[in-house]
Every structure is written in structure tokens, then in C-alpha cells.
Design a protein around this motif. Structure first.
Motif, PDB file in Angstrom:
ATOM      1  N   VAL A   1       0.815  -1.219   0.000  1.00 31.25           N
ATOM      2  CA  VAL A   1       0.000   0.000   0.000  1.00 31.25           C
ATOM      3  C   VAL A   1       0.852   1.274   0.000  1.00 31.25           C
ATOM      4  N   GLY A   2       2.173   1.141  -0.132  1.00 33.56           N
ATOM      5  CA  GLY A   2       3.042   2.307  -0.287  1.00 33.56           C
ATOM      6  C   GLY A   2       3.525   2.975   0.984  1.00 33.56           C
ATOM      7  N   MET A   3       3.450   2.286   2.107  1.00 33.02           N
ATOM      8  CA  MET A   3       3.993   2.865   3.345  1.00 33.02           C
ATOM      9  C   MET A   3       5.509   2.761   3.316  1.00 33.02           C
ATOM     10  N   THR A   4       6.160   3.754   3.892  1.00 27.98           N
ATOM     11  CA  THR A   4       7.622   3.768   3.922  1.00 27.98           C
ATOM     12  C   THR A   4       8.201   3.749   5.336  1.00 27.98           C
ATOM     13  N   ASP A   5       7.352   3.917   6.348  1.00 27.78           N
ATOM     14  CA  ASP A   5       7.831   3.947   7.726  1.00 27.78           C
ATOM     15  C   ASP A   5       6.854   3.236   8.648  1.00 27.78           C
ATOM     16  N   LEU A   6       7.406   2.478   9.586  1.00 31.33           N
ATOM     17  CA  LEU A   6       6.619   1.828  10.632  1.00 31.33           C
ATOM     18  C   LEU A   6       7.131   2.294  11.991  1.00 31.33           C
ATOM     19  N   TYR A   7       6.206   2.522  12.893  1.00 29.09           N
ATOM     20  CA  TYR A   7       6.531   2.905  14.261  1.00 29.09           C
ATOM     21  C   TYR A   7       5.780   1.983  15.208  1.00 29.09           C
ATOM     22  N   LEU A   8       6.297   1.853  16.415  1.00 29.29           N
ATOM     23  CA  LEU A   8       5.559   1.127  17.437  1.00 29.29           C
ATOM     24  C   LEU A   8       6.004   1.595  18.797  1.00 29.29           C
ATOM     25  N   GLY A   9       5.096   1.407  19.744  1.00 26.66           N
ATOM     26  CA  GLY A   9       5.397   1.667  21.143  1.00 26.66           C
ATOM     27  C   GLY A   9       5.174   0.388  21.924  1.00 26.66           C
ATOM     28  N   THR A  10       5.934   0.219  22.982  1.00 22.29           N
ATOM     29  CA  THR A  10       5.798  -0.969  23.810  1.00 22.29           C
ATOM     30  C   THR A  10       6.142  -0.608  25.256  1.00 22.29           C
ATOM     31  N   VAL A  11       6.113  -1.596  26.101  1.00 22.22           N
ATOM     32  CA  VAL A  11       6.394  -1.367  27.522  1.00 22.22           C
ATOM     33  C   VAL A  11       7.693  -2.066  27.913  1.00 22.22           C
ATOM     34  N   ALA A  12       8.276  -1.621  29.003  1.00 24.34           N
ATOM     35  CA  ALA A  12       9.584  -2.121  29.439  1.00 24.34           C
ATOM     36  C   ALA A  12       9.578  -3.619  29.747  1.00 24.34           C
ATOM     37  N   GLN A  13       8.452  -4.159  30.226  1.00 25.01           N
ATOM     38  CA  GLN A  13       8.396  -5.563  30.629  1.00 25.01           C
ATOM     39  C   GLN A  13       8.607  -6.532  29.468  1.00 25.01           C
ATOM     40  N   LEU A  14       8.343  -6.115  28.251  1.00 19.30           N
ATOM     41  CA  LEU A  14       8.346  -7.038  27.107  1.00 19.30           C
ATOM     42  C   LEU A  14       9.738  -7.142  26.476  1.00 19.30           C
ATOM     43  N   LYS A  15      10.695  -7.606  27.269  1.00 26.62           N
ATOM     44  CA  LYS A  15      12.097  -7.674  26.824  1.00 26.62           C
ATOM     45  C   LYS A  15      12.280  -8.538  25.576  1.00 26.62           C
ATOM     46  N   ALA A  16      11.614  -9.681  25.515  1.00 25.81           N
ATOM     47  CA  ALA A  16      11.738 -10.556  24.337  1.00 25.81           C
ATOM     48  C   ALA A  16      11.203  -9.846  23.096  1.00 25.81           C
TER      49      ALA A  16
END
Length: 163
Positions: free
Chosen positions: A112-127
Motif C-alpha cells: 500500500v506504499g507505506m515507507t515507515d513503521l513505528y511502534l510503542g511498547t512497555v519495558a516488561q516485554l524484553k523478548a
């Protein structure tokens, strides 16, 4: 016997199964202080993900929903990854379900022509942090997020992937 694995879009009608998968992982397994009320998008999947040009996919093993990944189309040729979860007993190993989900989402973004992905997460999810970093995501400061990124209150760690 080799299990049947399928990735397919999920919609509002799958909301109860999605909630039953995600909420225990968040609250029981990783002790993240988040409730269903904090995540109305889990009930209204169509309007929060599909309607805006994003998507919400489930990965099924022998027809059981065992993982999810979602994408918000933020505009600006960018997307935000949300709701990436795999049931504990299906993580890692030879099935590589998380990798399949991420590869599927990235292929959709390219399509679909996206060029960038972002995400947020929490500190507990080390894996999860290690998984994203193995897949080329770079950790960024919250201040480096674009203004159109839909930040969740619980998120404290952020990543970017140019695609």
C-alpha cells in the motif's frame, strides 16, 4: 502431523476471541496495568484498523487464534504497529508465528506504499524488544516520534523501521 497455519484478517465479530487472547497476556503474564476499557479498539476492530487503510490480522493454528498483529494507517506513508501478541505456548520454536505475522504486516505496508513503521511498547516485554531489534527496528526517543503517531499511555519504549 504438521499443523495448519493461516494468517487472515479479523474483524469485529472476532473481538471476543481477540480479547481472550490479548488481555491475559497483558495483565496476567506481563503485569501491564491496562484494562479492556483502556483498549476500546479491541471491540471496534473494523473502525479502528480496517476502515482507515490499516488492518488487523490473526494467526491461526489448526483454526485456533493464537496470535495477532494490527496496523494503524497514520497517513504520511506511515503506520503504527499495534496488538502484536502470540500465546505463550506458541512463541518461538520452528513455527515462527511472530515472524510470520510481522512479515505479513510489512508486506502489506509495502503493497500500500507505506515507507515507515513505528511502534510503542512497555519495558516488561524484553523478548519483544529483542525481536523488533532483530528485525531492523531502531529504538527512538519519544521526542523523535512523528506528531501523527497515536501514542498509547502505557507505552514507554518506541521503535522505528524504514521500509
Amino acid at each position: 502431523m504438521t499443523p495448519e497455519i493461516k494468517i487472515a484478517p479479523v474483524y469485529d465479530d472476532a473481538s471476543p476471541a481477540v480479547i481472550d487472547l490479548i488481555l491475559p497476556i497483558q495483565t496476567i503474564e506481563f503485569n501491564v496495568n491496562v484494562s479492556l476499557e483502556d483498549q476500546p479498539d479491541l471491540i471496534e476492530i473494523n473502525s479502528n484498523y480496517h476502515a482507515g487503510g490499516g488492518g488487523f490480522w490473526g494467526i491461526f493454528v489448526d483454526e485456533e487464534l493464537v496470535g495477532t498483529i494490527a496496523l494503524i494507517n497514520t497517513g504520511h506513508k506511515a503506520g503504527a504497529i499495534r496488538k502484536m501478541f502470540v500465546k505463550k505456548e506458541f512463541r518461538g520454536g520452528e513455527l515462527r508465528l511472530a515472524q510470520r505475522l510481522l512479515d505479513h504486516l510489512i508486506a502489506y505496508c509495502r503493497e500500500v506504499g507505506m515507507t515507515d513503521l513505528y511502534l510503542g511498547t512497555v519495558a516488561q516485554l524484553k523478548a519483544a524488544h529483542r525481536f523488533y531489534e532483530r528485525n531492523g527496528f531502531q529504538k527512538i526517543a519519544m521526542s523523535d516520534l512523528p506528531p501523527y503517531f497515536p501514542r498509547m499511555n502505557a507505552d514507554t519504549i518506541f521503535y522505528h523501521l524504514p521500509i
